[in-house]
Design an enzyme around this catalytic site. Structure first.
Site, PDB file in Angstrom:
ATOM      1  N   ASP A   1       0.826  -1.208   0.000  1.00  0.00           N
ATOM      2  CA  ASP A   1       0.000   0.000   0.000  1.00  0.00           C
ATOM      3  C   ASP A   1       0.860   1.257   0.000  1.00  0.00           C
ATOM      4  OD1 ASP A   1      -2.188   1.638   0.111  1.00  0.00           O
ATOM      5  OD2 ASP A   1      -2.612   1.289   2.234  1.00  0.00           O
TER       6      ASP A   1
ATOM      7  N   ASP B   1      -2.204   5.538  -5.949  1.00  0.00           N
ATOM      8  CA  ASP B   1      -2.352   4.610  -4.824  1.00  0.00           C
ATOM      9  C   ASP B   1      -2.389   3.148  -5.264  1.00  0.00           C
ATOM     10  OD1 ASP B   1      -2.900   3.504  -2.344  1.00  0.00           O
ATOM     11  OD2 ASP B   1      -5.049   3.920  -2.482  1.00  0.00           O
TER      12      ASP B   1
END
Ligand SMILES: *[C@@H]1O[C@H](CO)[C@@H](O)[C@H](O)[C@H]1NC(C)=O
Ligand SMILES: *[C@@H]1O[C@H](CO)[C@@H](O)[C@H](O)[C@H]1NC(C)=O
Ligand SMILES: *[C@@H]1O[C@H](CO)[C@@H](O)[C@H](O)[C@H]1NC(C)=O
Ligand SMILES: *[C@@H]1O[C@H](CO)[C@@H](O)[C@H](O)[C@H]1NC(C)=O
Length: 400
Positions: free
Chosen positions: A90, A266
């Site tokens: 992440d 992201d």
């Protein structure tokens, strides 16, 4: 004066000689077919959570646990003797934690810190205790004294052991009691001299082009994974995107400009999400009909054949998403609850309008077409960070 050019030459050779070998890590795209129907809800819940930024003070948005069915994962060895954990990769969060599925096994490198940790992701949540331990991403990428969290409670992460948080350090603010900021794994690798810069490069590919394998480069971008020029843009000044790998983008569909905005890049988001007003304009331009059951815009074959490029203009460079790059891999149509013969667009509604400094998320669907670089610079407040993009051999691939 006379010595100066000589010093520069000497320095140049020192740098070249000292350049470490590229440290790369293979990533795997994991698809839980029973949860893929949640991708839009999960991404929207995540968008809301990221927009509101983890406060770490117990005050947080209610979490909708629509576990994401699609994530890039990596196996990480923690402790000595090491136990291996399968972590979600992440860049939209910065705490590394374990214990969601497999329990933490304390070893003789384990050092309890007796600090409370909590992070909310919108699409999931955990709270637990901080430890320092050895975290090995590979035999070359070992963070010797890494602060991690061990979850006492978590939800939204079934099937994974936790998260490898590769976002900016500033996102750890307020997540660990008694600490202002906590070094990320990237920070620790940098301090330990394992990498020369706080830089990550990420290579992914469309699901059906290479079977969902990715590669993360630590310390420098990996030139074997991109073609042409790598262009950088400074992290946006618009809060809260400024806390993330946030950038400013103009979205053009064919000849018309859909809108401008500040948003984030992201790896932890699946789709490309646009603020509702920009999304509406895109929907209108493509002729796509919103499928309430699936949550995505649906096209028939004729509309698909007329689909124009969606161009992202980023600091003078253009990144073109072809028609093929704008649709869901058709092998996932049934998983999302859709018609196997329809075309579903992967550009989805962020869930709220533009104007809040968080107008879009460029998730995996974008990153599978372009190489991305996350450079944290020298500062710990993200003010000199930058994001880079380059084309790859998959940018114009007709396979998705
Ligand atoms: C670490 O623990 C293992 C047993 O789990 C033991 O065999 C080993 O000697 C220990 N190492 C050190 C440096 O204490
Ligand atoms: C961390 O958050 C606190 C509270 O919002 C703020 O006062 C502080 O400046 C932040 N730290 C950094 C390094 O930005
Ligand atoms: C979308 O199209 C409809 C009809 O073509 C029009 O009435 C509406 O104003 C358009 N909306 C936008 C945001 O362009
Ligand atoms: C990007 O940031 C650097 C300093 O970190 C600055 O020198 C440069 O002018 C900035 N570029 C743009 C286009 O704002």
């Amino acid at each position: 004066m006379v010595a100066r050019p000589f010093v520069l030459v000497a320095l140049f050779f020192t740098l070249v000689a000292a350049a470490p070998p590229l440290r790369t890590l293979p990533l795997t795209k994991r698809i839980d077919h029973s949860k893929v129907k949640n991708i839009v809800k999960s991404d929207q819940a995540r968008a809301k959570g990221l927009k509101n930024v983890n406060k770490g003070d117990g005050e947080r948005e209610p979490v909708n646990a629509f576990a994401n069915g699609i994530a890039y994962v990596v196996n990480v060895a923690v402790g000595s003797p090491a136990a291996t954990y399968s972590l979600i990769v992440d860049t939209g969060s910065s705490n590394t934690w374990i214990g969601a599925d497999k329990s933490y096994q304390a070893s003789n490198t384990s050092f309890p810190l007796d600090e409370f940790v909590s992070v909310s992701y919108g699409s999931g949540f955990f709270e637990g205790t901080a430890y320092a331990d050895q975290v090995a991403l590979s035999s070359d990428l070992v963070a010797d004294y890494q602060i991690i969290a061990v979850a006492d409670f978590s939800f939204g992460f079934e099937g994974y052991d936790g998260i490898l948080g590769l976002g900016p350090t500033i996102l750890t603010n307020g997540t660990v009691s008694d600490f202002e900021l906590v070094d990320t794994v990237v920070d620790t690798l940098y301090y330990d001299g394992r990498i020369k810069a706080r830089v990550l490069g990420a290579a992914f590919a469309p699901l059906n082009a290479n079977g969902g394998v990715g590669s993360l480069a630590f310390g420098a971008p990996d030139p074997s994974h991109y073609t042409g020029l790598l262009s950088y843009t400074n992290v946006t000044k618009a809060y809260p995107s400024s806390l993330y790998f946030g950038i400013d983008v103009r979205f053009d569909y064919g000849p018309r400009t859909l809108g401008y905005g500040s948003g984030i890049v992201d790896i932890g988001t699946t789709l490309i999400l646009l603020a509702s007003d920009i999304f509406e304009f895109y929907a209108n331009s493509t002729g796509g009909v919103y499928d309430y059951y699936v949550g995505l815009l649906r096209l028939d074959e004729e509309q698909y054949n007329k689909l124009q490029p969606l161009n992202l203009r980023i600091n003078g460079a253009t990144y073109e998403l072809t028609a093929n790059a704008q649709i869901l891999p058709r092998t996932l149509n049934v998983d999302v609850g859709g018609d196997p013969d329809a075309y579903y667009l992967i550009i989805a509604d962020l869930g709220y309008p533009s104007g809040f400094g968080f107008d879009f998320i460029l998730g995996q669907s974008f990153l599978e077409r372009f190489y991305s670089v996350y450079d944290s610079g020298q500062n710990y407040d993200n003010t000199d960070s930058r994001v880079g993009f380059a084309q790859t051999k998959y940018s114009f691939s007709e396979v998705n």
